[in-house]
Write a protein that holds these residues in place. Structure first.
Motif, PDB file in Angstrom:
ATOM      1  N   ALA A 164       0.836  -1.206   0.000  1.00  0.00           N
ATOM      2  CA  ALA A 164       0.000   0.000   0.000  1.00  0.00           C
ATOM      3  C   ALA A 164       0.867   1.251   0.000  1.00  0.00           C
ATOM      4  N   VAL A 165       1.897   1.212   0.855  1.00  0.00           N
ATOM      5  CA  VAL A 165       2.766   2.371   0.979  1.00  0.00           C
ATOM      6  C   VAL A 165       3.592   2.585  -0.289  1.00  0.00           C
ATOM      7  N   PHE A 222      -4.717   4.129  -3.224  1.00  0.00           N
ATOM      8  CA  PHE A 222      -4.971   3.567  -1.898  1.00  0.00           C
ATOM      9  C   PHE A 222      -5.368   2.097  -1.974  1.00  0.00           C
ATOM     10  N   THR A 223      -5.215   1.431  -0.834  1.00  0.00           N
ATOM     11  CA  THR A 223      -5.575   0.021  -0.718  1.00  0.00           C
ATOM     12  C   THR A 223      -6.851  -0.094   0.111  1.00  0.00           C
ATOM     13  N   LYS A 265      -3.274   6.073   2.559  1.00  0.00           N
ATOM     14  CA  LYS A 265      -2.764   4.923   1.812  1.00  0.00           C
ATOM     15  C   LYS A 265      -3.648   3.690   1.984  1.00  0.00           C
ATOM     16  N   LEU A 266      -4.368   3.642   3.118  1.00  0.00           N
ATOM     17  CA  LEU A 266      -5.238   2.488   3.349  1.00  0.00           C
ATOM     18  C   LEU A 266      -6.612   2.935   3.836  1.00  0.00           C
ATOM     19  N   VAL A 267      -7.636   2.267   3.314  1.00  0.00           N
ATOM     20  CA  VAL A 267      -8.995   2.495   3.802  1.00  0.00           C
ATOM     21  C   VAL A 267      -9.526   1.171   4.346  1.00  0.00           C
ATOM     22  N   LEU A 307      -6.846   4.820  -8.962  1.00  0.00           N
ATOM     23  CA  LEU A 307      -6.394   5.101  -7.599  1.00  0.00           C
ATOM     24  C   LEU A 307      -6.630   3.936  -6.645  1.00  0.00           C
ATOM     25  N   LEU A 308      -7.464   2.993  -7.063  1.00  0.00           N
ATOM     26  CA  LEU A 308      -7.691   1.812  -6.217  1.00  0.00           C
ATOM     27  C   LEU A 308      -6.607   0.797  -6.548  1.00  0.00           C
ATOM     28  N   SER A 309      -5.596   0.754  -5.707  1.00  0.00           N
ATOM     29  CA  SER A 309      -4.410  -0.007  -6.111  1.00  0.00           C
ATOM     30  C   SER A 309      -4.483  -1.480  -5.716  1.00  0.00           C
ATOM     31  N   ARG A 310      -5.229  -1.773  -4.661  1.00  0.00           N
ATOM     32  CA  ARG A 310      -5.188  -3.152  -4.169  1.00  0.00           C
ATOM     33  C   ARG A 310      -6.394  -3.395  -3.264  1.00  0.00           C
TER      34      ARG A 310
END
Ligand code: ADP
Ligand code: MG
Ligand code: ZN
Length: 588
Positions: free
Chosen positions: A80-81, A86-87, A138-140, A165-168
């Protein structure tokens, strides 16, 4: 840990291909390494972490099965970082979310959460952040309910997805998807929507316990096709597990002489029950010329870190600690973890004993199993929902000499067990011939009679009183009326524990403002003993000395010399495969 299981055949990747993911020649490798140190303040990866991270950063869908406490979270936090955007993390419990957010905050990683109790205001900010190209977090973290119920959330996620933007997506406790798992959550069943709507986003499912059929089910429910499954076995092949019967008078000198002989000049941990025990046991060890120091929650933080530091740098050999000694301990060369008192659950024991042998060299995990300790811990965990049940599982682990210690843990962790997996690295496998099966039906009847008698006199018996009554101690009035036992004290205690575990006896608590009392009562199976045909037996040690024999991980069994060993690759990036006898190899 040396133990990686390759039980599930991987449909998509060969072994060589897979090994590439343990390496560091990806475009992100430098950053991954740097963030590990700078953001997460960790010096190196644990087994499977780097592989999982590289796979996920390569865009693969992944299931990661790893025992609790081994560091699954890092496998999505670090990517995530290192990623743009964001993840999304789905977590079943708000308390888990809060822990994670607090931790991430403490290391300056920005993370937010959305759950049923989030304020409108907060939710709005979070939703807006999901489409902000500068990504304020970075995380939701979200609950599955949110995904299932909030159309607004789904629409914002979609916008974020379209903006790349939704990376993972990480689904923690992924076994909750499956009705066949032990912890099914209806809302997890609806999470398939994520992969259907956001097919390009890699998904990472994490769990500590999932059989392959449960994982197959999760795969379907989450709509991922052919994810890669990484499984790290609970089985720490280099650890020797042993249980000794704790004879309270002898136990300290027993521990001391072990440390002074078998573990001479080596470093280890002695876990104790209380702060007071930490003080007294360490001073007893000091009297016997061992550089031991106490460690417990009530110590001054500076003292705590001093002990920790000195132990890490080998200026102190032994830390005598309560469970407060745990977080952040990653000393590789711990050669023994001795439990002076049993743990409160098998999970706890696995984690505490697991601090031994992180360098994959042989190490010993020894429990001193004492009768009265069961009830000390019992009163401590009485308030916890399944505390009693978990404690009894731990007690069963200690008392059960019918089965390999590892197989008991495997069952506990829902892992398929193969009898070869122990390799004589536990006391019950090594000493099976020293145990005999004894018929304890008559003994059981005597115990039941004592409790019936006490009941008729309106008297409650603590476990200690029960043993004493049975041994013919206690008030004369009662002595005349009961049949005293011919068993030794330790045997008598063992029988009582057995009866408790099997439901012939049960525990009964009583609260006063100052203490909790623990009494023994007849259990649901006690009436069975009225029948003349009902019999009960148990295995007992033929030696009285507590341990079945003085053995450990450090003894090589000469008889095994004809077994052919596979070569060991001692390369950090590629942990050795299971069933290798590391301790033998390194001596050759
Ligand atoms: P899990 O989710 O698998 O139960 P967590 O992710 O909560 O485990 O991690 C458990 C602990 O292990 C945390 O305190 C974490 O900081 C620590 N940890 C994770 N990875 C490493 C590592 N590579 N080195 C040392 N400690 C680690
Ligand atoms: Mg976790
Ligand atoms: Zn075994």
């Amino acid at each position: 840990s040396a133990s990686l299981k390759s039980s599930r055949a991987d449909p998509v990747m060969s072994k060589q291909e897979m090994q590439r993911y343990d390496g560091a020649d990806f475009s992100w490798s430098k950053e991954v390494e740097q963030q590990l140190k700078d953001s997460f303040h960790l010096s190196k990866f644990r087994p499977l972490q780097l592989r999982a991270i590289n796979l996920s950063l390569s865009g693969k869908d992944l299931f990661l099965v790893m025992p609790t406490g081994r560091g699954k979270s890092l496998c999505y936090q670090l990517p995530a970082v290192c990623s743009k955007g964001f993840t999304l993390v789905v977590t079943p419990l708000v308390s888990l979310m809060e822990d994670q957010i607090m931790y991430l905050k403490s290391i300056d990683v920005s993370a937010v959460m959305l759950n049923a109790s989030s304020s409108k205001e907060h939710a709005k900010t979070v939703m807006a952040g999901m489409t902000d190209p500068k990504t304020p977090f970075k995380l939701v973290y979200v609950t599955p309910e949110k995904i299932a119920k909030s159309k607004l959330l789904m629409s914002r996620l979609e916008k974020g997805y379209n903006a790349n933007l939704l990376s993972r997506i990480a689904v923690d406790e992924v076994h909750c998807c499956s009705q066949w798992g032990h912890d099914f959550r209806p809302d997890y069943k609806l999470l398939g929507i994520l992969k259907r709507q956001f097919p390009k986003v890699p998904l990472l499912g994490l769990t500590a316990t999932a059989t392959s059929s449960v994982l197959k089910d999760c795969e379907k429910i989450l709509c991922v096709s052919q994810p890669i499954t990484l499984t790290s076995s609970f089985n720490r092949t280099n650890l020797y597990y042993e249980v000794r019967i704790k004879d309270s008078d002898a136990s300290i000198s027993d521990v001391a002489s072990l440390i002074n002989s078998r573990y001479k000049d080596q470093s280890g941990i002695v876990y104790v029950f209380s702060q007071k025990d930490a003080e007294s046991v360490s001073s007893e060890l000091q009297k016997r010329d061992i550089l031991a120091y106490p460690y417990h929650a009530n110590m001054d933080p500076d003292d705590k870190s001093r002990v920790h530091r000195k132990w890490t740098s080998n200026k102190i050999r032994v830390v005598v600690a309560t469970v407060a000694f745990g977080m952040g301990i990653d000393k590789p060369d711990v050669r023994f973890v001795i439990h002076h008192t049993i743990s409160k659950s098998i999970e706890n024991y696995y984690q505490e004993s697991g601090r031994a042998g992180r360098d994959d060299q042989p190490a010993d995990c020894i429990i001193y199993f004492g009768f009265s300790d069961i009830f000390r811990i019992s009163t401590m965990v009485v308030m916890e929902n399944v505390g009693q049940q978990k404690l009894l599982q731990m007690v069963d682990y200690c008392q059960n000499i019918d089965r390999c210690r590892r197989s008991l843990m495997a069952v506990h962790f829902d892992e398929v067990w193969d009898d070869e997996g122990c390799n004589q690295m536990c006391d019950t496998c090594r000493h099976a011939k020293d145990y005999t099966t004894v018929d304890i039906t008559q003994h059981a009847r005597q115990v039941v009679q004592i409790l019936e008698l006490a009941g008729s006199m309106d008297e409650k018996l603590t476990p200690l009183k029960l043993v004493e009554a049975w041994m013919g101690k206690g008030p004369a009035k009662r002595r005349k009326m009961i049949q005293t036992t011919t068993l030794s004290r330790l045997q008598a205690e063992a029988v009582i524990v057995r009866l408790l575990l099997q439901g012939y006896l049960r525990e009964d608590f009583s609260f006063t403002p100052y203490t909790t009392y623990f009494y023994m009562k007849l259990g649901r199976k006690a009436p069975l003993l009225k029948s003349q045909t009902h019999t009960l037996s148990m295995k007992m040690r033929t030696t009285e000395s507590g341990s079945a024999g003085d053995t450990s991980a450090f003894e090589t069994n000469e008889k095994e010399d004809d077994i052919i060993f596979e070569p060991v690759v001692m390369d950090n990036s590629c942990p050795p495969q299971p069933k290798q006898k590391l301790f033998k190899e390194q001596r050759n």
